[in-house]
Design an enzyme around this catalytic site. Structure first.
Site, PDB file in Angstrom:
ATOM      1  N   ILE A  72     -66.317  17.767 -65.285  1.00 13.11           N
ATOM      2  CA  ILE A  72     -65.236  16.825 -65.579  1.00 13.11           C
ATOM      3  C   ILE A  72     -65.647  15.827 -66.642  1.00 13.11           C
ATOM      4  O   ILE A  72     -64.897  15.536 -67.575  1.00 13.11           O
ATOM      5  CB  ILE A  72     -64.808  16.090 -64.286  1.00 13.11           C
ATOM      6  CG1 ILE A  72     -64.131  17.058 -63.320  1.00 13.11           C
ATOM      7  CG2 ILE A  72     -63.873  14.928 -64.612  1.00 13.11           C
ATOM      8  CD1 ILE A  72     -62.854  17.674 -63.849  1.00 13.11           C
TER       9      ILE A  72
ATOM     10  N   GLU B  65     -59.527   1.645 -69.262  1.00 14.19           N
ATOM     11  CA  GLU B  65     -59.748   2.371 -70.518  1.00 14.19           C
ATOM     12  C   GLU B  65     -58.467   3.011 -71.025  1.00 14.19           C
ATOM     13  O   GLU B  65     -58.152   2.941 -72.219  1.00 14.19           O
ATOM     14  CB  GLU B  65     -60.850   3.415 -70.328  1.00 14.19           C
ATOM     15  CG  GLU B  65     -62.237   2.801 -70.235  1.00 14.19           C
ATOM     16  CD  GLU B  65     -63.345   3.816 -70.068  1.00 14.19           C
ATOM     17  OE1 GLU B  65     -64.512   3.393 -69.947  1.00 14.19           O
ATOM     18  OE2 GLU B  65     -63.057   5.036 -70.074  1.00 14.19           O
TER      19      GLU B  65
ATOM     20  N   GLY C 129     -58.760   3.167 -65.252  1.00 11.99           N
ATOM     21  CA  GLY C 129     -57.455   2.571 -65.494  1.00 11.99           C
ATOM     22  C   GLY C 129     -57.442   1.662 -66.708  1.00 11.99           C
ATOM     23  O   GLY C 129     -56.534   1.731 -67.554  1.00 11.99           O
TER      24      GLY C 129
ATOM     25  N   ALA D 211     -62.638   1.090 -64.211  1.00 11.51           N
ATOM     26  CA  ALA D 211     -62.976   1.517 -65.558  1.00 11.51           C
ATOM     27  C   ALA D 211     -61.970   2.527 -66.116  1.00 11.51           C
ATOM     28  O   ALA D 211     -61.523   2.408 -67.261  1.00 11.51           O
ATOM     29  CB  ALA D 211     -64.387   2.112 -65.578  1.00 11.51           C
TER      30      ALA D 211
ATOM     31  N   GLY E 130     -59.282   5.508 -57.725  1.00  8.34           N
ATOM     32  CA  GLY E 130     -60.532   5.974 -57.146  1.00  8.34           C
ATOM     33  C   GLY E 130     -60.631   7.484 -57.126  1.00  8.34           C
ATOM     34  O   GLY E 130     -59.778   8.192 -57.679  1.00  8.34           O
TER      35      GLY E 130
ATOM     36  N   ALA F  49     -54.947   5.661 -61.027  1.00 13.54           N
ATOM     37  CA  ALA F  49     -56.394   5.487 -61.203  1.00 13.54           C
ATOM     38  C   ALA F  49     -56.933   4.632 -60.062  1.00 13.54           C
ATOM     39  O   ALA F  49     -57.431   3.524 -60.249  1.00 13.54           O
ATOM     40  CB  ALA F  49     -56.692   4.841 -62.556  1.00 13.54           C
TER      41      ALA F  49
ATOM     42  N   GLU G 120     -53.074  -4.019 -59.841  1.00 13.71           N
ATOM     43  CA  GLU G 120     -54.342  -4.048 -59.120  1.00 13.71           C
ATOM     44  C   GLU G 120     -54.135  -4.684 -57.751  1.00 13.71           C
ATOM     45  O   GLU G 120     -53.600  -5.791 -57.655  1.00 13.71           O
ATOM     46  CB  GLU G 120     -55.393  -4.842 -59.903  1.00 13.71           C
ATOM     47  CG  GLU G 120     -56.709  -5.084 -59.173  1.00 13.71           C
ATOM     48  CD  GLU G 120     -57.355  -3.806 -58.676  1.00 13.71           C
ATOM     49  OE1 GLU G 120     -57.575  -3.703 -57.448  1.00 13.71           O
ATOM     50  OE2 GLU G 120     -57.627  -2.915 -59.493  1.00 13.71           O
TER      51      GLU G 120
ATOM     52  N   HIS H 206     -82.813 -10.636 -86.126  1.00 12.65           N
ATOM     53  CA  HIS H 206     -81.743 -11.501 -86.605  1.00 12.65           C
ATOM     54  C   HIS H 206     -81.244 -10.971 -87.944  1.00 12.65           C
ATOM     55  O   HIS H 206     -82.042 -10.606 -88.802  1.00 12.65           O
ATOM     56  CB  HIS H 206     -82.253 -12.928 -86.777  1.00 12.65           C
ATOM     57  CG  HIS H 206     -81.238 -13.851 -87.390  1.00 12.65           C
ATOM     58  ND1 HIS H 206     -80.224 -14.411 -86.659  1.00 12.65           N
ATOM     59  CD2 HIS H 206     -81.083 -14.288 -88.667  1.00 12.65           C
ATOM     60  CE1 HIS H 206     -79.483 -15.175 -87.453  1.00 12.65           C
ATOM     61  NE2 HIS H 206     -79.986 -15.114 -88.682  1.00 12.65           N
TER      62      HIS H 206
END
Length: 466
Positions: free
Chosen positions: A39, A190, A188, A186, A273, A271, A206, A445
């Protein structure tokens, strides 16, 4: 025995395990019912990043004037965006095939089922080409992964048209004009980030009190503000009561603080789980212990059934490709009688949205729940020279140290390319670095990674540039 080890599943955990077995001199086979790479490579980690890159580049066109640049016309061909992501996945799928040949690992295409045997269960494969084949090995390792969790009773079940999981969201026929994402982990976030970058109206639901709930609370708050600035809408602390398909799209009925609300969109992405792929493997007949769709294992991946092991998503959280590969290497090294890689090494988590999110170790709240005395440092990208020059000043770096030992126990970041930067903190934690080592490290730097140094200094009142 036909083989020393048989690995069922060819995702990052499975194919990595087979390669390490070959390196250790074992005769290995890998069984895959679909495509090599599993997957993650074909329908997850890799193609989603390709889509997100397209979205990021397209979104950048909105800010060209900030860089003194201009274009005459902007637009996108959605079919080509999707096609690019599929070509990326196909390239890596081919790469895994090459690795199997290179390491002389036999690839068996089919669906595996276990039967009682000794010293490990026998594996009966229903071959994709027809017929079946029974093979034996000294050791069998389950790496069958997981799939998206659905709740058919309230309509959260994909139909390929109006209701999607990550799989359908990767290859739609057209870009939706409006989208409801159920779940702000993550996956959902994305997809919300990608489709919003291409102009879709996006609402994220959520159930918990804050988005990306596994992250540090400060990161969650900053992330929501950043996403809202980009036009994504949120319903936080809201539970989905029902999803209904309509002639025009979907209706999602939610409840928040005792009040109901109905949301409409072209498409919904579920999304919420994942569940482990434990069905139809014959595990129950063998007496394998399963807890909430995940195989129970010991610290080396052993299941309790002689010769049978499990790694990766099927063995439980965190559900991450790099965790699966790490577990697989540990498992096979243990089988080989070596001192295996440390299974308790810190595991980073990354979300490839815009802005990106990355973390490792405990959050500030978790550290306090454990009763630890801590020192916390923060440094914003808005005063970092490279970030200012790049026009990427959003976000910050946060560090958490054990006040008694000086050990770095947590790091949390949000901003441009933090998924690349977090590895510095992962390495530091793996080497058990304290604040002394981090303070003494020279950071180049100008780089955004200097913010990591400054956040470490800030935890001890020594920050230099704020």
């Amino acid at each position: 025995m036909d083989f020393d080890v048989i690995v069922i599943g060819s995702g990052p955990g499975g194919y990595t395990t087979a390669i390490r077995a070959s390196q250790l001199g074992m005769k290995a086979a890998i069984i895959e019912r679909e495509k090599l790479g599993g997957i993650c490579l074909n329908w997850g980690c890799i193609p989603t990043k390709a889509l997100l890159k397209s979205g990021e580049v397209y979104e950048t066109l909105d800010h060209l004037a900030d860089y003194g640049l201009s274009v005459d016309k902007r637009g996108f061909d959605f079919s080509k965006v999707v096609d690019r992501s599929r070509k990326v996945a196909a390239q890596l799928n081919s790469g895994v095939g090459f690795l199997m040949k290179k390491h002389k690992i036999e690839v068996i295409e089919g669906v595996a089922k276990l039967e009682k045997g000794s010293p490990a269960p026998k594996v009966v494969v229903a071959l994709n080409a027809g017929g079946s084949r029974t093979i034996t090995a000294k050791h069998v390792i389950l790496a069958t992964g997981a799939r998206a969790r659905t709740i058919p009773a309230i309509g959260l079940e994909p139909d390929g048209e109006r209701v999607w999981t990550y799989r359908e969201a990767l290859v739609p026929k057209a870009a939706p004009k409006s989208l409801i994402v159920i779940g702000s982990g993550a996956i959902g976030i994305e997809f919300a980030s990608f489709y919003r970058a291409l102009g879709a109206e996006v609402t994220v639901i959520e159930a918990l009190p804050r988005i990306v709930p596994v992250e540090d609370e400060e990161v969650s708050k900053t992330a929501q503000k950043a996403f809202e600035k980009r036009g994504i809408k949120f319903r936080v602390g809201a539970s989905v009561k029902k999803l209904s398909k309509t002639g025009q799209g979907v209706t999602v009925d939610i409840e928040k603080d005792g009040k109901g609300e109905s949301l409409q969109a072209d498409v919904a992405i579920v999304a919420i789980g994942i569940v482990g792929n434990v069905e139809n493997l014959g595990l129950e007949a063998l007496g394998v212990k399963i807890d909430r769709t995940h195989v129970v294992t010991d610290s080396h991946g052993a299941t309790g059934v002689a010769g049978l092991y499990a790694i990766g998503d099927i063995a439980g959280p965190p559900w991450l490709a790099h965790k699966a590969a790490h577990e697989g290497v540990h498992c096979i090294e243990h089988i080989a009688g070596l001192k295996p890689t440390n299974l308790t090494s810190p595991i980073p988590g990354c979300t490839y949205s815009n802005p990106q999110i990355a973390s490792v170790g405990v959050t500030e709240a978790q550290a306090k729940e454990k009763g630890l005395a801590i020192k916390v440092g923060r440094f914003p990208f808005r005063v970092n020279g490279k970030a200012i020059a790049s026009g990427e000043t959003e976000g910050f770096v946060k560090t958490i140290f054990d006040a008694q030992t000086g050990a770095l126990i947590g790091a949390h970041m949000i901003g441009a390319e933090v998924t690349e930067m977090v590895q510095g903190f992962v390495l530091a934690m793996t080497l058990e670095a304290t604040e002394a080592e981090l303070h003494a490290t020279v950071f180049a730097h100008p780089t955004m990674s200097e913010s990591m140094h400054e956040a470490s200094l800030d935890a001890y009142g020594m920050v230099l540039n704020t």
